[in-house]
Design an enzyme around this catalytic site. Structure first.
Site, PDB file in Angstrom:
ATOM      1  N   ARG A   1       0.858  -1.206   0.000  1.00 48.26           N
ATOM      2  CA  ARG A   1       0.000   0.000   0.000  1.00 48.26           C
ATOM      3  C   ARG A   1       0.879   1.234   0.000  1.00 48.26           C
ATOM      4  NH1 ARG A   1      -3.526  -3.501   2.184  1.00 48.26           N
ATOM      5  NH2 ARG A   1      -5.343  -3.704   0.842  1.00 48.26           N
TER       6      ARG A   1
ATOM      7  N   ASP B   1      -0.062  -5.957  -4.000  1.00 43.25           N
ATOM      8  CA  ASP B   1      -1.468  -5.593  -3.782  1.00 43.25           C
ATOM      9  C   ASP B   1      -1.915  -4.726  -4.951  1.00 43.25           C
ATOM     10  OD1 ASP B   1      -4.023  -4.944  -2.433  1.00 43.25           O
ATOM     11  OD2 ASP B   1      -3.040  -5.823  -0.693  1.00 43.25           O
TER      12      ASP B   1
ATOM     13  N   HIS C   1      -6.862  -8.637  -4.787  1.00 46.20           N
ATOM     14  CA  HIS C   1      -5.796  -7.670  -4.460  1.00 46.20           C
ATOM     15  C   HIS C   1      -4.684  -7.679  -5.511  1.00 46.20           C
ATOM     16  CE1 HIS C   1      -7.087  -6.353  -0.435  1.00 46.20           C
ATOM     17  NE2 HIS C   1      -7.572  -7.568  -0.293  1.00 46.20           N
TER      18      HIS C   1
ATOM     19  N   ASP D   1      -7.286 -13.463   0.382  1.00 40.61           N
ATOM     20  CA  ASP D   1      -8.308 -12.714   1.123  1.00 40.61           C
ATOM     21  C   ASP D   1      -9.110 -11.793   0.201  1.00 40.61           C
ATOM     22  OD1 ASP D   1      -5.896 -11.257   0.720  1.00 40.61           O
ATOM     23  OD2 ASP D   1      -6.616  -9.704   2.082  1.00 40.61           O
ATOM     24  N   GLU D   2     -10.292 -11.502   0.632  1.00 38.57           N
ATOM     25  CA  GLU D   2     -11.130 -10.437   0.063  1.00 38.57           C
ATOM     26  C   GLU D   2     -11.166 -10.455  -1.463  1.00 38.57           C
ATOM     27  OE1 GLU D   2     -10.732  -7.081   3.529  1.00 38.57           O
ATOM     28  OE2 GLU D   2      -9.148  -7.104   2.035  1.00 38.57           O
TER      29      GLU D   2
ATOM     30  N   TRP E   1      -7.525 -14.496  10.151  1.00 34.61           N
ATOM     31  CA  TRP E   1      -7.578 -13.047  10.415  1.00 34.61           C
ATOM     32  C   TRP E   1      -8.969 -12.551  10.743  1.00 34.61           C
ATOM     33  CZ3 TRP E   1      -9.854  -9.016   7.416  1.00 34.61           C
ATOM     34  CH2 TRP E   1     -10.424  -9.419   6.205  1.00 34.61           C
TER      35      TRP E   1
ATOM     36  N   TYR F   1      -4.666  -6.511  14.963  1.00 32.66           N
ATOM     37  CA  TYR F   1      -4.580  -5.675  13.763  1.00 32.66           C
ATOM     38  C   TYR F   1      -4.014  -4.298  14.115  1.00 32.66           C
ATOM     39  CZ  TYR F   1      -5.900  -8.367   9.740  1.00 32.66           C
ATOM     40  OH  TYR F   1      -5.857  -9.242   8.691  1.00 32.66           O
TER      41      TYR F   1
ATOM     42  N   ASP G   1      -3.224  -1.934  12.253  1.00 29.60           N
ATOM     43  CA  ASP G   1      -3.673  -0.767  11.480  1.00 29.60           C
ATOM     44  C   ASP G   1      -4.873  -0.093  12.137  1.00 29.60           C
ATOM     45  OD1 ASP G   1      -5.129  -3.104  10.812  1.00 29.60           O
ATOM     46  OD2 ASP G   1      -5.874  -2.198   8.977  1.00 29.60           O
TER      47      ASP G   1
ATOM     48  N   THR H   1      -1.018  -0.857   5.591  1.00 33.11           N
ATOM     49  CA  THR H   1      -0.504   0.515   5.572  1.00 33.11           C
ATOM     50  C   THR H   1      -1.289   1.465   4.650  1.00 33.11           C
ATOM     51  OG1 THR H   1       1.132  -0.070   3.879  1.00 33.11           O
ATOM     52  CG2 THR H   1       1.837  -0.215   6.180  1.00 33.11           C
TER      53      THR H   1
HETATM   54  C1  ACM Z   1      -6.771  -9.043   5.476  1.00 33.71           C
HETATM   55  O1  ACM Z   1      -6.759  -8.299   6.458  1.00 33.71           O
HETATM   56  N1  ACM Z   1      -7.439  -8.673   4.396  1.00 33.71           N
HETATM   57  C2  ACM Z   1      -6.082 -10.304   5.472  1.00 33.71           C
END
Ligand code: ACM
Length: 642
Positions: free
Chosen positions: A175, A204, A278, A354-355, A421, A446, A448, A493
């Site tokens: 990021r 990403d 991603h 993920d996602e 996660w 986490y 962040d 980040t």
């Molecule tokens: C994640 O936090 N998307 C692994």
């Protein structure tokens, strides 16, 4: 009478916190397994002789210790490998292994005569050195020689070893890009608290950060986007003529240098290549990886709005996925993994997972044909098909495959390891199926997330305070503990634009995670932990490492009384602090009203200002809380029906 009890409990709390701070005078983090305090002090002489074996694997430990001592104390340090002259500090590998210590444990003896560290392996000696450093005055952390310090350490007998072999921190270098030197700086910080794994999130939507020689566009095109400052996720979409010069990447030589730097500090680096979602940086570099027409016009993301997350569904506005139905995708990943596997000696490669937004897959004829051919019933099974093929590629390179817990959804590959996660449930499911698990749940780990009130922090969607982080427990009751490799904290980040903010987000919460993964479970105790954290702060000041003082910021809880008055409750994370406040727009100090019970905001007040003190010393930050902000929080809460 109520006041009397209040006074009594305040005295008790301050006595308790004082007595805990001074429990044994030590403030080691993570707390060792067994500490015995002896009488007396070791005094560091002007000429220090370090005795260590001649083997190459101890050299990084002696080099580290010598550097640490000479940088701050200015003493002369000689390293020798025989016992002909008496040693000041002796580092000794056990001839007969002490089984209790394992691979990373150590036995540290500090006496008035000198220091001895014994271990089965060099890693243990290194961790013994870390503990020894924490016994010296804070000035040992200085980057330059400090004069007029009494360089003493209390005499102790410490036996210590980690609870888990996997003690990780993840740094998202995609990021925002962090230079090789900044990553080294981060490694230096993590080893103070005995972390041994750096997970680098290398790819990403915003950038591809590792040179792949057979796929040069990944870094000539994929490593750069448009520089934007502000609140990530809501940046204006970049114009066609804005320069795409922001970012960077690690050359393969850089990676080798980082891997060696980490190895010399007993840290493994695990690479993450995040696919199939991603992946916009990869698609922007090689549009043939997409199943969506028009992908040749895609560019790396510059923080503009791109994803919609709503309960149970993720959709993307541009297709940031790899095409699971194309052989080109697997040929691409084979090339990437051939080079990645050669660069990183660590046994696992993390392949993300993920996602992954699947709305473009659902529209693709090619994906529909794959579903028919392979008998895949839904998009989760399509992702599972993809993951299983990637697992085979990873294994063909001699590595173990790991992914985020989404890889469980359509059926887990045969040997896949899972990083949990979205809470710990994914980890529980995977462990029950007999798979290896690393726990890194958002709920505790986490980094962040915001550490203090939203008005004090760059905005992220959740808050995770130090005391909650400290509750992290990697092993759920219901699973075979052997399958839980350990735990880690993740620093994404999106909102972290520079390395100082990386530090701020990591410390002190990283200390709480360190204790969760190193110290025995029965040694964990918040009331014992936070005074040790407070003793670490001046050490970080000496080292000029940034940390968040958020533990001194109160939490705000507002409610509306039946007669429409705004009530504000303030809660401190640690005891023994006083909160002073104002509603009149001036800056409170300890001569202002002290918070003793929930406040009622004067009808026309526009803001509440608060600051915390310990005795006469301001410790917290001046917080300005708009009254309108508190009212809108109540409205939002009411709308959600809470
Ligand atoms: C994640 O936090 N998307 C692994």
């Amino acid at each position: 009478m109520k006041k009397f009890y209040l006074l009594l409990s305040c005295c008790l709390i301050s006595f308790l916190s004082f007595s805990q701070t001074s429990k044994n005078g030590l403030a080691i983090i993570p707390e060792p397994v067994n500490t015995i305090i002896k009488k007396g002090q070791f005094i560091l002489p002007k000429h220090v002789v370090i005795e260590a074996g001649a083997t190459d694997d101890i050299k990084p430990v002696t080099a580290y210790l010598k550097n640490k001592l000479t940088t701050s104390t200015g003493v002369l340090v000689t390293v020798k490998n025989s016992s002909s002259t008496p040693a000041t500090i002796k580092l000794s590998l056990n001839k007969k292994p002490d089984t209790a210590l394992g691979k990373e444990g150590y036995h540290l003896l500090v006496s008035t005569k000198g220091v001895i560290i014994r271990a089965n392996e060099p890693a243990g000696l290194f961790y013994g050195v870390q503990t020894l450093v924490q016994l010296f005055p804070k000035e040992i952390e200085s980057q330059e020689v400090v004069h007029h310090v009494s360089w003493t350490a209390p005499c102790v007998d410490i036996k210590d070893y980690p609870r888990f072999a996997w003690r990780g921190l993840m740094l998202d270098v995609a990021r925002h890009f962090f230079t090789k030197e900044e990553v080294k700086q981060y490694i230096d910080q993590m080893v103070r608290y005995k972390f041994n794994l750096l997970h680098m999130h290398l790819t990403d939507d915003e950038g591809w950060r590792i040179e792949i020689k057979s796929l040069p566009r990944l870094t000539t095109v994929g490593a750069y986007n448009v520089k934007k400052i502000g609140e990530f996720g809501s940046f204006t979409p970049p114009a066609a003529d804005e320069p795409r010069t922001y970012g960077g990447f690690y050359t393969q030589d850089d990676i080798r240098e980082l891997v060696q730097y980490a190895k010399d500090r007993f840290v493994n680096i695990m690479p993450e290549v995040d696919v199939p979602g991603h992946s916009l940086a990869a698609v922007a570099s090689y549009p043939e990886l997409s199943c969506t027409p028009g992908a040749e016009n895609y560019k790396t993301r510059s923080g503009e709005h791109m994803m919609n997350f709503s309960k149970g569904s993720i959709t993307a506005l541009v297709d940031n996925t790899l095409n699971p139905s194309s052989e080109k995708t697997y040929a691409f990943l084979d090339k990437v993994l051939t080079e990645v596997a050669q660069l990183f000696p660590f046994g696992y490669v993390h392949m993300g997972g993920d996602e992954c937004a699947k709305n473009f897959w659902a529209q693709s004829d090619s994906v529909k044909a794959l579903m028919q051919k392979e008998g895949l019933k839904n998009m989760e099974e399509v992702q599972s098909y993809f993951e299983k093929r990637v697992e085979k590629i990873v294994e063909s390179k001699g590595k173990k495959f790991m992914g985020w817990d989404e890889i469980i959804e359509g059926g887990l590959g045969p040997k896949a390891a899972v990083m949990s996660w979205r809470g710990i449930q994914g980890g529980i499911t995977a462990a029950k199926l007999g798979h290896e698990v690393v726990m890194s749940p958002t709920t505790f780990a986490y980094l962040d997330y915001m550490q203090s009130d939203r008005v004090m922090e760059p905005h992220v969607y959740e808050t995770l305070r130090l005391n909650r982080t400290y509750e992290f427990e990697p092993v759920p009751d219901s699973v075979d503990a052997k399958l839980i490799l350990g735990g880690q904290a993740n620093l994404w980040t999106e909102q972290v634009f520079n390395i100082r903010q990386v530090e701020y987000m990591t410390w002190p919460r990283g200390m709480a995670i360190a204790e969760a993964v190193w110290s025995p479970k029965n040694k964990k105790n918040w009331n014992d932990f936070y005074p040790r954290v407070e003793k670490q702060f001046p050490r970080l000041d000496e080292a000029e490492i940034k940390y968040a003082p958020s533990v001194y910021d109160p939490s705000f809880n507002a409610s509306m009384s039946a007669d429409s008055l705004l009530k504000i409750e303030l809660t401190n994370e640690i005891p023994g602090l006083d909160i002073y406040y104002s509603f009149d727009n001036s800056y409170p100090d300890r001569f202002y009203p002290k918070y003793t019970e929930p406040l009622v905001a004067p009808k026309d007040a526009t803001q509440l200002r608060v600051i915390t003190y310990r005795g006469k010393q301001p410790v917290g930050r001046m917080i300005t809380m708009p009254i309108a902000e508190l009212k809108s929080r109540i409205e939002r809460r009411n709308r959600r029906g809470q």
